[in-house]
Design a protein around this motif. Structure first.
Motif, PDB file in Angstrom:
ATOM      1  N   ARG A 156       0.831  -1.199   0.000  1.00 29.52           N
ATOM      2  CA  ARG A 156       0.000   0.000   0.000  1.00 29.52           C
ATOM      3  C   ARG A 156       0.872   1.258   0.000  1.00 29.52           C
ATOM      4  O   ARG A 156       0.617   2.213  -0.732  1.00 29.52           O
ATOM      5  CB  ARG A 156      -0.936  -0.007   1.207  1.00 29.52           C
ATOM      6  CG  ARG A 156      -1.892   1.185   1.212  1.00 29.52           C
ATOM      7  CD  ARG A 156      -2.835   1.167   2.381  1.00 29.52           C
ATOM      8  NE  ARG A 156      -2.072   1.215   3.619  1.00 29.52           N
ATOM      9  CZ  ARG A 156      -2.540   0.872   4.792  1.00 29.52           C
ATOM     10  NH1 ARG A 156      -3.763   0.430   4.905  1.00 29.52           N
ATOM     11  NH2 ARG A 156      -1.795   0.962   5.875  1.00 29.52           N
ATOM     12  N   LEU A 157       1.924   1.259   0.813  1.00 31.16           N
ATOM     13  CA  LEU A 157       2.819   2.407   0.882  1.00 31.16           C
ATOM     14  C   LEU A 157       3.504   2.656  -0.460  1.00 31.16           C
ATOM     15  O   LEU A 157       3.590   3.796  -0.913  1.00 31.16           O
ATOM     16  CB  LEU A 157       3.872   2.181   1.980  1.00 31.16           C
ATOM     17  CG  LEU A 157       4.904   3.278   2.174  1.00 31.16           C
ATOM     18  CD1 LEU A 157       4.215   4.569   2.609  1.00 31.16           C
ATOM     19  CD2 LEU A 157       5.928   2.857   3.208  1.00 31.16           C
ATOM     20  N   GLU A 158       3.954   1.593  -1.100  1.00 28.04           N
ATOM     21  CA  GLU A 158       4.591   1.746  -2.410  1.00 28.04           C
ATOM     22  C   GLU A 158       3.615   2.307  -3.428  1.00 28.04           C
ATOM     23  O   GLU A 158       3.973   3.181  -4.229  1.00 28.04           O
ATOM     24  CB  GLU A 158       5.145   0.403  -2.886  1.00 28.04           C
ATOM     25  CG  GLU A 158       6.352  -0.054  -2.121  1.00 28.04           C
ATOM     26  CD  GLU A 158       6.769  -1.464  -2.490  1.00 28.04           C
ATOM     27  OE1 GLU A 158       6.025  -2.152  -3.224  1.00 28.04           O
ATOM     28  OE2 GLU A 158       7.838  -1.871  -2.044  1.00 28.04           O
ATOM     29  N   ALA A 159       2.392   1.816  -3.402  1.00 31.32           N
ATOM     30  CA  ALA A 159       1.389   2.299  -4.354  1.00 31.32           C
ATOM     31  C   ALA A 159       1.081   3.782  -4.107  1.00 31.32           C
ATOM     32  O   ALA A 159       0.969   4.567  -5.058  1.00 31.32           O
ATOM     33  CB  ALA A 159       0.123   1.459  -4.243  1.00 31.32           C
ATOM     34  N   GLN A 160       0.958   4.171  -2.844  1.00 35.71           N
ATOM     35  CA  GLN A 160       0.683   5.573  -2.530  1.00 35.71           C
ATOM     36  C   GLN A 160       1.845   6.460  -2.962  1.00 35.71           C
ATOM     37  O   GLN A 160       1.639   7.538  -3.537  1.00 35.71           O
ATOM     38  CB  GLN A 160       0.442   5.738  -1.028  1.00 35.71           C
ATOM     39  CG  GLN A 160      -0.881   5.186  -0.553  1.00 35.71           C
ATOM     40  CD  GLN A 160      -0.999   5.210   0.961  1.00 35.71           C
ATOM     41  OE1 GLN A 160      -0.008   5.334   1.676  1.00 35.71           O
ATOM     42  NE2 GLN A 160      -2.223   5.059   1.467  1.00 35.71           N
ATOM     43  N   THR A 161       3.051   6.012  -2.697  1.00 37.43           N
ATOM     44  CA  THR A 161       4.236   6.786  -3.082  1.00 37.43           C
ATOM     45  C   THR A 161       4.303   6.946  -4.594  1.00 37.43           C
ATOM     46  O   THR A 161       4.534   8.053  -5.099  1.00 37.43           O
ATOM     47  CB  THR A 161       5.514   6.088  -2.570  1.00 37.43           C
ATOM     48  OG1 THR A 161       5.414   5.937  -1.160  1.00 37.43           O
ATOM     49  CG2 THR A 161       6.743   6.888  -2.914  1.00 37.43           C
ATOM     50  N   GLU A 162       4.086   5.854  -5.306  1.00 38.30           N
ATOM     51  CA  GLU A 162       4.110   5.900  -6.769  1.00 38.30           C
ATOM     52  C   GLU A 162       3.030   6.840  -7.291  1.00 38.30           C
ATOM     53  O   GLU A 162       3.278   7.646  -8.187  1.00 38.30           O
ATOM     54  CB  GLU A 162       3.902   4.485  -7.330  1.00 38.30           C
ATOM     55  CG  GLU A 162       3.969   4.392  -8.819  1.00 38.30           C
ATOM     56  CD  GLU A 162       5.365   4.611  -9.375  1.00 38.30           C
ATOM     57  OE1 GLU A 162       5.469   4.891 -10.575  1.00 38.30           O
ATOM     58  OE2 GLU A 162       6.332   4.524  -8.609  1.00 38.30           O
ATOM     59  N   PHE A 163       1.843   6.770  -6.713  1.00 36.39           N
ATOM     60  CA  PHE A 163       0.736   7.617  -7.141  1.00 36.39           C
ATOM     61  C   PHE A 163       1.080   9.098  -6.945  1.00 36.39           C
ATOM     62  O   PHE A 163       0.868   9.921  -7.827  1.00 36.39           O
ATOM     63  CB  PHE A 163      -0.531   7.241  -6.374  1.00 36.39           C
ATOM     64  CG  PHE A 163      -1.727   8.062  -6.728  1.00 36.39           C
ATOM     65  CD1 PHE A 163      -2.356   7.896  -7.946  1.00 36.39           C
ATOM     66  CD2 PHE A 163      -2.224   9.005  -5.833  1.00 36.39           C
ATOM     67  CE1 PHE A 163      -3.470   8.650  -8.281  1.00 36.39           C
ATOM     68  CE2 PHE A 163      -3.336   9.758  -6.160  1.00 36.39           C
ATOM     69  CZ  PHE A 163      -3.960   9.593  -7.383  1.00 36.39           C
ATOM     70  N   LYS A 164       1.632   9.444  -5.780  1.00 39.51           N
ATOM     71  CA  LYS A 164       1.973  10.838  -5.504  1.00 39.51           C
ATOM     72  C   LYS A 164       3.065  11.342  -6.446  1.00 39.51           C
ATOM     73  O   LYS A 164       3.013  12.469  -6.936  1.00 39.51           O
ATOM     74  CB  LYS A 164       2.406  10.998  -4.049  1.00 39.51           C
ATOM     75  CG  LYS A 164       1.247  10.906  -3.086  1.00 39.51           C
ATOM     76  CD  LYS A 164       1.679  11.067  -1.648  1.00 39.51           C
ATOM     77  CE  LYS A 164       0.485  10.928  -0.714  1.00 39.51           C
ATOM     78  NZ  LYS A 164       0.853  11.070   0.684  1.00 39.51           N
TER      79      LYS A 164
END
Length: 141
Positions: free
Chosen positions: A107-115
């Motif tokens: 989840r953290l990786e996905a949020q970071t990538e999205f931002k």
């Protein structure tokens, strides 16, 4: 006059191409980082599986030895049963925690990538608007 209009248009196209190339490179680098992290997680999963298999093999070996061993007194058998239960509970807790960590990391990786992609998109849109203004100024002149 036609030659003077071609130079700014060519420069505009070159700038757009350079911005697009930079954006593609950044996206590919981020994608590579995500893939490396996923590979690391998969490797850790495999290592945990190997450890579990090793523990099961040791448990089977100890059970086999116990079958061949002299019967233990009742209090020692109860102690061993308690140890087995607590070990089983700990292994269940470890499995749960590992799964929770993996999910949170994903989840953290996905949020970071999205931002990062949102920021990159805003930067590109801003640069495009600046280029559009410059092109309008050049056409207006």
């Amino acid at each position: 006059m036609a030659a003077s209009m071609m130079i700014p248009q060519n420069i505009f196209l070159i700038i757009i191409a350079v911005i697009s190339l930079i954006a593609i490179i950044v996206v590919m680098l981020q994608w590579r980082r995500v893939k490396e992290t996923q590979n690391n997680i998969a490797l850790m999963d495999k290592q945990i599986e190997l450890k579990k298999i090793s523990l099961v093999e040791k448990d089977l070996e100890s059970k086999r030895l116990m079958e061949n061993a002299i019967p233990l007194p009742k209090d020692q058998q109860e102690n061993l049963a308690k140890i087995r239960r607590s070990t089983s509970e700990l292994m269940n807790e470890v499995g749960y925690l590992h799964t929770e960590i993996s999910e949170r990391l994903a989840r953290l990786e996905a949020q970071t990538e999205f931002k990062k992609l949102q920021k990159m998109l805003k930067d590109i849109e801003q640069k495009e608007s600046e280029l559009d203004k410059n092109v309008k100024k050049i056409k207006g002149d």
